[in-house]
Write a protein that holds these residues in place. Structure first.
Motif, PDB file in Angstrom:
ATOM      1  N   ALA A 232     -19.063 -15.403  31.614  1.00  0.00           N
ATOM      2  CA  ALA A 232     -17.977 -15.872  30.537  1.00  0.00           C
ATOM      3  C   ALA A 232     -17.189 -14.755  30.354  1.00  0.00           C
ATOM      4  CB  ALA A 232     -18.538 -16.170  29.359  1.00  0.00           C
ATOM      5  N   GLU A 233     -15.938 -15.028  30.163  1.00  0.00           N
ATOM      6  CA  GLU A 233     -14.925 -13.779  29.898  1.00  0.00           C
ATOM      7  C   GLU A 233     -14.552 -13.805  28.355  1.00  0.00           C
ATOM      8  OE1 GLU A 233     -10.544 -12.450  31.311  1.00  0.00           O
ATOM      9  OE2 GLU A 233     -11.313 -14.031  32.137  1.00  0.00           O
ATOM     10  N   ILE A 234     -14.835 -12.600  27.649  1.00  0.00           N
ATOM     11  CA  ILE A 234     -14.665 -12.438  26.180  1.00  0.00           C
ATOM     12  C   ILE A 234     -13.404 -11.158  26.325  1.00  0.00           C
ATOM     13  CG2 ILE A 234     -15.384 -11.570  24.086  1.00  0.00           C
ATOM     14  CD1 ILE A 234     -18.085 -12.757  24.707  1.00  0.00           C
ATOM     15  N   ASN A 235     -12.303 -11.393  25.846  1.00  0.00           N
ATOM     16  CA  ASN A 235     -11.139 -10.530  25.765  1.00  0.00           C
ATOM     17  C   ASN A 235     -11.578  -9.435  24.549  1.00  0.00           C
ATOM     18  OD1 ASN A 235     -10.050 -11.736  28.076  1.00  0.00           O
ATOM     19  ND2 ASN A 235      -9.110 -13.253  26.799  1.00  0.00           N
ATOM     20  N   SER A 236     -11.125  -8.215  24.916  1.00  0.00           N
ATOM     21  CA  SER A 236     -11.010  -7.472  23.547  1.00  0.00           C
ATOM     22  C   SER A 236      -9.879  -7.941  22.576  1.00  0.00           C
ATOM     23  CB  SER A 236     -10.652  -6.023  24.096  1.00  0.00           C
ATOM     24  OG  SER A 236     -11.418  -5.371  25.017  1.00  0.00           O
ATOM     25  N   SER A 237     -10.269  -8.080  21.527  1.00  0.00           N
ATOM     26  CA  SER A 237      -9.174  -8.485  20.478  1.00  0.00           C
ATOM     27  C   SER A 237      -9.064  -7.458  19.464  1.00  0.00           C
ATOM     28  CB  SER A 237     -10.093  -9.662  19.441  1.00  0.00           C
ATOM     29  OG  SER A 237     -10.485 -10.964  20.387  1.00  0.00           O
ATOM     30  N   SER A 238      -7.646  -7.357  19.132  1.00  0.00           N
ATOM     31  CA  SER A 238      -7.283  -6.353  18.078  1.00  0.00           C
ATOM     32  C   SER A 238      -7.820  -6.745  16.731  1.00  0.00           C
ATOM     33  CB  SER A 238      -5.579  -6.515  18.189  1.00  0.00           C
ATOM     34  OG  SER A 238      -5.209  -7.733  17.826  1.00  0.00           O
ATOM     35  N   ARG A 239      -7.444  -5.988  15.636  1.00  0.00           N
ATOM     36  CA  ARG A 239      -7.847  -6.012  14.435  1.00  0.00           C
ATOM     37  C   ARG A 239      -7.357  -7.228  13.880  1.00  0.00           C
ATOM     38  NH1 ARG A 239      -8.371  -0.778  10.272  1.00  0.00           N
ATOM     39  NH2 ARG A 239     -10.031  -0.493  12.135  1.00  0.00           N
ATOM     40  N   SER A 240      -5.827  -7.297  14.130  1.00  0.00           N
ATOM     41  CA  SER A 240      -5.122  -8.330  13.376  1.00  0.00           C
ATOM     42  C   SER A 240      -5.322  -9.634  13.848  1.00  0.00           C
ATOM     43  CB  SER A 240      -3.509  -8.109  14.040  1.00  0.00           C
ATOM     44  OG  SER A 240      -3.266  -8.009  15.434  1.00  0.00           O
ATOM     45  N   ASP A 241      -5.813  -9.642  15.147  1.00  0.00           N
ATOM     46  CA  ASP A 241      -6.091 -11.041  15.635  1.00  0.00           C
ATOM     47  C   ASP A 241      -7.561 -11.467  14.881  1.00  0.00           C
ATOM     48  OD1 ASP A 241      -4.142 -11.469  17.540  1.00  0.00           O
ATOM     49  OD2 ASP A 241      -5.228 -10.264  19.169  1.00  0.00           O
ATOM     50  N   VAL A 242      -8.399 -10.672  14.979  1.00  0.00           N
ATOM     51  CA  VAL A 242      -9.768 -10.852  14.228  1.00  0.00           C
ATOM     52  C   VAL A 242      -9.376 -11.307  12.839  1.00  0.00           C
ATOM     53  CG1 VAL A 242     -11.953  -9.880  13.477  1.00  0.00           C
ATOM     54  CG2 VAL A 242     -11.122  -9.472  15.755  1.00  0.00           C
TER      55      VAL A 242
END
Length: 296
Positions: free
Chosen positions: A59-69
């Motif tokens: 599975a592919e999990i992308n690095s999320s920015s703090r704003s996205d989280v």
């Protein structure tokens, strides 16, 4: 390609059926009615398996920015509401009744699109939404096993489902994929439910649970955690490989099989009126997306 789609569809139906039946067994037969612990366990297992799948390259999990989280945080809170209220409702309601009430979320989505977003809505979709609403509204008057608490939690459940999907759609396009969103949901749910287990009394009350040391309880809980993850994963695959109409067909098939088998396997009393209105779950106004894996 056709064979692959059929295999994914059959896998989805199998996971859907097994997940609902296992959860119903734990909640209604064993009567493990400690939702912060049960759902916390399921989300913990789901998070661990999803993380392991990411590390293994499945599975592919992308690095999320703090704003996205932070932007996704309200949706994760609604996700907790979905699984908590859903667990409460499913422990008290028959599966066909629960599925019918669950689909009222589509009425909320349709109403939001029509009234607030001013989107064009086909007459067929409006009629389908009205039928779902009528079916859900008539169920309490025809349910011989009527449980007011079960219906109360079902109402909270479908409102959370509707709000979650509206919020999910309003945030598109987004850098978060379906897998990313589910990963954040798992992380938030584990922390939130762990903190809530003591104030709700579940953490101490579970010590009095009569089947706490029984193997069938341990096996059922483990199965529910793994099945929840597989259902989520198969749902994502179903959405990515098939057109909306094909997804709706597989969802319809999964719901019919699950509802029918649940009547045979559990102590369910359905009157003629309940059966008539419960057919509303087959008219799910969900042609554009598969059901959430956490709705269980």
């Amino acid at each position: 390609m056709c064979m692959r789609r059929c295999l994914v569809g059959l896998t989805f139906c199998t996971c859907y059926l097994a997940s609902y039946l296992t959860n119903k067994y734990v909640l209604s037969v064993l009567k493990f009615t400690y939702p912060t612990l049960f759902q916390g366990w399921q989300t913990l297992i789901g998070g661990i398996l999803l993380h392991a799948s990411w590390k293994l390259g499945w599975a592919e999990i992308n690095s999320s920015s703090r704003s996205d989280v932070l932007t996704w945080l309200p949706a994760s809170l609604l996700f907790v509401g979905i699984i908590y209220a859903g667990s409460r409702a499913l422990s008290r309601l028959a599966i066909p009744v629960f599925l019918t009430l669950h689909n009222v979320a589509e009425v909320i989505i349709c109403g939001h699109q029509k009234c607030f977003r001013k989107e064009k809505t086909s007459p067929a979709k409006i009629c389908s939404a009205l039928f779902l609403l009528a079916a859900a509204g008539c169920l309490p008057f025809n349910d011989s096993q009527y449980d007011p608490d079960g219906y109360f939690w079902a109402v909270i459940h479908f409102f959370c489902v509707g709000a979650y999907k509206i919020l999910q759609k309003s945030q598109k396009p987004t850098t978060l994929s379906d897998i990313d969103q589910q990963y954040l949901n798992y992380l938030f749910s584990v922390v939130f439910l762990a903190l809530a287990s003591h104030p709700t009394g579940d953490l101490l009350s579970v010590l009095d649970f009569p089947f706490l040391s029984f193997y069938r309880f341990h096996g059922s809980c483990c199965a529910s955690g793994f099945l929840g993850f597989f259902l989520m994963f198969s749902t994502v695959k179903l959405k990515s490989l098939m057109a909306p109409g094909q997804c709706a067909a597989w969802i319809f098939c999964a719901k019919v099989i699950t509802a029918a088998l649940s009547i045979l396997l559990f102590d369910t009393i359905l009157t003629r009126g309940t059966v008539g209105w419960a057919t509303g779950f087959c008219q799910s106004g969900e042609p554009q997306r598969a059901p959430l894996a956490a709705t269980r």
